[in-house]
Scaffold this motif. Structure first.
Motif, PDB file in Angstrom:
ATOM      1  N   GLU A  15     -24.595 105.961  22.760  1.00 52.39           N
ATOM      2  CA  GLU A  15     -24.902 105.013  23.835  1.00 52.39           C
ATOM      3  C   GLU A  15     -24.730 103.618  23.228  1.00 52.39           C
ATOM      4  N   PHE A  17     -23.934 100.540  24.512  1.00 49.09           N
ATOM      5  CA  PHE A  17     -23.984  99.285  25.253  1.00 49.09           C
ATOM      6  C   PHE A  17     -25.023  98.305  24.715  1.00 49.09           C
ATOM      7  N   ASN A  18     -25.946  98.765  23.898  1.00 50.21           N
ATOM      8  CA  ASN A  18     -26.884  97.842  23.256  1.00 50.21           C
ATOM      9  C   ASN A  18     -26.378  97.344  21.897  1.00 50.21           C
ATOM     10  N   TYR A  19     -25.176  97.795  21.509  1.00 52.78           N
ATOM     11  CA  TYR A  19     -24.603  97.359  20.236  1.00 52.78           C
ATOM     12  C   TYR A  19     -23.807  96.076  20.471  1.00 52.78           C
ATOM     13  N   THR A  20     -24.424  94.955  20.177  1.00 57.46           N
ATOM     14  CA  THR A  20     -23.863  93.642  20.504  1.00 57.46           C
ATOM     15  C   THR A  20     -22.519  93.408  19.834  1.00 57.46           C
ATOM     16  N   ARG A  22     -20.026  95.390  18.979  1.00 56.14           N
ATOM     17  CA  ARG A  22     -18.895  96.315  19.150  1.00 56.14           C
ATOM     18  C   ARG A  22     -17.659  95.523  19.581  1.00 56.14           C
ATOM     19  N   CYS A  24     -15.232  96.245  21.473  1.00 53.50           N
ATOM     20  CA  CYS A  24     -14.794  96.457  22.848  1.00 53.50           C
ATOM     21  C   CYS A  24     -15.682  95.768  23.873  1.00 53.50           C
ATOM     22  N   ARG A  25     -16.728  95.077  23.433  1.00 51.56           N
ATOM     23  CA  ARG A  25     -17.702  94.558  24.383  1.00 51.56           C
ATOM     24  C   ARG A  25     -17.079  93.602  25.400  1.00 51.56           C
ATOM     25  N   GLN A  28     -15.037  95.381  27.979  1.00 51.90           N
ATOM     26  CA  GLN A  28     -15.842  96.222  28.869  1.00 51.90           C
ATOM     27  C   GLN A  28     -16.650  95.395  29.869  1.00 51.90           C
ATOM     28  N   GLU A  29     -16.840  94.122  29.581  1.00 54.88           N
ATOM     29  CA  GLU A  29     -17.645  93.278  30.460  1.00 54.88           C
ATOM     30  C   GLU A  29     -16.804  92.287  31.259  1.00 54.88           C
ATOM     31  N   TRP A  44     -11.358  96.980  30.157  1.00 53.63           N
ATOM     32  CA  TRP A  44     -11.344  98.190  29.337  1.00 53.63           C
ATOM     33  C   TRP A  44     -10.763  99.376  30.100  1.00 53.63           C
ATOM     34  N   GLU A  75     -11.684 105.379  21.685  1.00 49.57           N
ATOM     35  CA  GLU A  75     -13.014 105.758  22.163  1.00 49.57           C
ATOM     36  C   GLU A  75     -13.606 106.878  21.297  1.00 49.57           C
TER      37      GLU A  75
END
Length: 293
Positions: A15, A17-20, A22, A24-25, A28-29, A44, A75
């Motif tokens: 999981e 999404f809490n990994y600031t 990364r 790919c952030r 993905q946003e 993404w 991925e």
């Protein structure tokens, strides 16, 4: 563990999404476009489609150096895993007090605060499962089991001993359910595996009233031996004898055995341990989703 006609494929993932940090952030946003129904299409998603449909490698730049890319691919923070349903049924029967029996399997992430306990539980599972057994059916040829193909040696490395098996042993595992589970079929026969042995069902007929501990092929046909040592021969139906997915040459066999459960589920335990270790290191959650097509 060999696949069967009813093998289920699950998804195991970090999981993230809490990994600031990364890579790919941002993609993905960031909204790239909108679908016809008004839903946003994130960059993404667009890059993933380009990779799948056209082989466009831009998405690789995000994943190549990502520290949570466990699988070393696009991925690689997630993967597809077969037979987790069998693993969970085995835990429910053999080690019902394990934390993993309560792990959510609907895609709900286990939070980062629980990962250390899950990882510690995995280490204890290996020891407990080593003292317990699980039913399997093992294909053999001339008394020797088959093993997964070994990886090719890198150039310049020492040659491997051809007689020394490198990959995991091939076997069918009992699915942990009451009704015997189908493991292989052809036009003439279906083979099932239960807690107590191997069952053979001719096409369009009732199952043969024996629970076999061994099937084997000789030049003159295919034969089975039950738990009392009684032997029967099988007729040719629709041009086929019973078969179990391996070679059909004389000297091939299918043995019913009880293997140490830590060996039966060794690959799954290894994979879960790796994912838990990375999740703990980077303070991530872990999720399991089943089944995926």
């Amino acid at each position: 563990m060999l696949d069967t006609p009813h093998t289920q494929r699950w998804e195991l993932a970090l999981e993230i999404f809490n990994y600031t940090f990364r890579p790919c952030r941002y993609a993905q946003e960031t909204i790239y476009d909108y679908h016809m129904d008004g839903r946003p299409q994130f960059e993404w998603e667009f890059l993933r489609q380009l990779w799948i449909l056209e082989g466009d490698p831009r998405i690789i730049d995000y994943c190549a150096d990502c520290p949570v890319n466990i699988m070393g691919e696009v991925e690689g923070c997630k993967c597809q895993v077969d037979n987790l349903d069998i693993f969970f049924r085995a835990l429910n029967e053999l080690v019902p007090d394990s934390l993993w029996t309560r792990f959510p399997r609907d895609g709900t992430p286990a939070p980062a605060t629980q990962i250390a306990a899950l990882l510690a539980d995995l280490f204890g599972l290996r020891e407990k499962l080593a003292e317990l057994t699980w039913p399997v059916a093992v294909p053999k040829e001339n008394g020797r089991p088959y093993f997964e193909p070994r990886e090719q040696n890198e150039e310049g490395s020492e040659p491997q001993d051809e007689a020394a098996p490198q990959g995991p042993m091939q076997f069918y595992a009992w699915n942990g359910e009451g009704p015997p589970g189908l493991i292989f079929l052809n036009e003439g026969y279906s083979l099932y595996l239960s807690r107590h042995g191997i069952l053979v069902k001719p096409a369009g007929q009732d199952p043969i009233p024996y629970v076999f501990r061994r099937l084997w092929r000789e030049d003159m046909g295919v034969f089975g031996e039950d738990s009392r040592g009684e032997q029967i021969g099988f007729d040719v139906l629709s041009g086929r004898y019973p078969n179990w997915g391996a070679s059909s040459e004389s000297g091939t066999e299918l043995h019913f055995e009880s293997m140490p459960a830590n060996q039966v589920f060794a690959e799954l335990l290894d994979l879960l341990e790796v994912y838990c270790s990375i999740a703990e290191e980077f303070e991530l959650g872990l999720l399991i989703k089943a089944p995926v097509s």
